[in-house]
Design an enzyme around this catalytic site. Sequence first.
Site, PDB file in Angstrom:
ATOM      1  N   CYS A 175      -4.295  -1.304  -2.036  1.00 50.55           N
ATOM      2  CA  CYS A 175      -4.461   0.143  -2.166  1.00 50.55           C
ATOM      3  C   CYS A 175      -5.364   0.388  -3.373  1.00 50.55           C
ATOM      4  CB  CYS A 175      -3.084   0.771  -2.390  1.00 50.55           C
ATOM      5  SG  CYS A 175      -3.120   2.532  -2.753  1.00 50.55           S
ATOM      6  N   CYS A 233     -10.893   3.498   0.134  1.00 49.43           N
ATOM      7  CA  CYS A 233      -9.455   3.679   0.385  1.00 49.43           C
ATOM      8  C   CYS A 233      -9.146   2.805   1.588  1.00 49.43           C
ATOM      9  CB  CYS A 233      -9.145   5.142   0.679  1.00 49.43           C
ATOM     10  SG  CYS A 233      -7.481   5.420   1.334  1.00 49.43           S
ATOM     11  N   THR A 234      -8.058   2.041   1.497  1.00 52.74           N
ATOM     12  CA  THR A 234      -7.783   1.071   2.559  1.00 52.74           C
ATOM     13  C   THR A 234      -7.375   1.725   3.889  1.00 52.74           C
ATOM     14  OG1 THR A 234      -5.559   0.785   1.658  1.00 52.74           O
ATOM     15  CG2 THR A 234      -7.229  -0.832   0.994  1.00 52.74           C
ATOM     16  N   ASP A 249       0.878  -1.179   0.000  1.00 54.52           N
ATOM     17  CA  ASP A 249       0.000   0.000   0.000  1.00 54.52           C
ATOM     18  C   ASP A 249       0.913   1.226   0.000  1.00 54.52           C
ATOM     19  OD1 ASP A 249      -2.398   1.604   0.378  1.00 54.52           O
ATOM     20  OD2 ASP A 249      -1.814   1.848   2.464  1.00 54.52           O
TER      21      ASP A 249
HETATM   22  N1  DGL Z   1      -4.687   3.453   0.903  1.00 59.53           N
HETATM   23  C1  DGL Z   1      -4.766   4.007  -0.390  1.00 59.53           C
HETATM   24  C2  DGL Z   1      -6.038   3.608  -1.117  1.00 59.53           C
HETATM   25  O1  DGL Z   1      -6.608   2.569  -0.814  1.00 59.53           O
HETATM   26  C3  DGL Z   1      -4.419   5.405  -0.705  1.00 59.53           C
HETATM   27  C4  DGL Z   1      -4.137   6.450   0.261  1.00 59.53           C
HETATM   28  C5  DGL Z   1      -3.186   7.453  -0.333  1.00 59.53           C
HETATM   29  O2  DGL Z   1      -2.000   7.158  -0.356  1.00 59.53           O
HETATM   30  O3  DGL Z   1      -3.639   8.506  -0.814  1.00 59.53           O
HETATM   31  O4  DGL Z   1      -6.481   4.271  -2.020  1.00 59.53           O
END
Ligand code: DGL
Length: 272
Positions: free
Chosen positions: A74, A187-188, A11
Amino acid sequence: MGAEAPIGVFDSGIGGLSVLKYIHASLPNEQLLYFADSGFAPYGGRPESEIVARSLAIAEFLMQYGAKALVVACNTATAAAIKAIRELYPSLPVVGVEPGLKPAAALTRTGTVGVMATKGTLSSTKFNLLREQITAATNVVFLPQACIGLADQVEKGELHSAATAALVRGYLQPLIEQGADTLVLGCTHYPFVQPLIEELIAHITSKPITIVDTGEPVARQLVRLLTEKGLLRQEGVGTITGFTTGSQTALESAFAKLLGLHPPVMPIAASA
Ligand code: DGL
């Protein structure tokens, strides 16, 4: 590459731990490698070409550790780079995370669903194609809400601060006012602020709001792919090893605080 090989999960930062939790629970014998690209987080506002370059560099790193499968934990990296990863490793099982529009469409009663995600995910072709397809098939209206700054608050460990609450409230209120009865956490990082989201919802409305997260279905898809390919590690103790382009202690404390786990964490030079 056989069943003994590890599974690589990555991620932009610590958000993917919300997916790793389900992978670890459903595959307790597996050796999991978790790569947090915290030195480059957040991905959400970066140009697609940068996200693709980071994702390919991390995939290559995990492949050098002999990964038998990759999980792009992610949404932003999945939208931007999963195609490129699959092209580079055509025979490798690669599982991505996408906002759960389909389950949300099945759950909504008002026919309006709020989608909380990064700007990168919401502006991607992949997301917009999926959204159009599901709307055409179900008439469900999706309200995209870019939650700028929220992944950052999670990276900082601010899961319940006044600043995070103000940010989340500003994103939630218009979705609920426009009739959304179902919210997709696209978003994770966001499952880690789900308790805060639920608390704020209770201040905004007395109507029930359903929250959709995709960590569990991703783990199920991984189990399915590994089973099909005869790559499941059937016995032996499962392990987790963390890698980060950010701070080693930050990832160690995220593991401890968010998952109650204390795996070894190795810092990686930012060029990965
Ligand atoms: N955790 C990520 C997602 O699932 C993104 C967060 C980021 O880096 O902006 O989209």
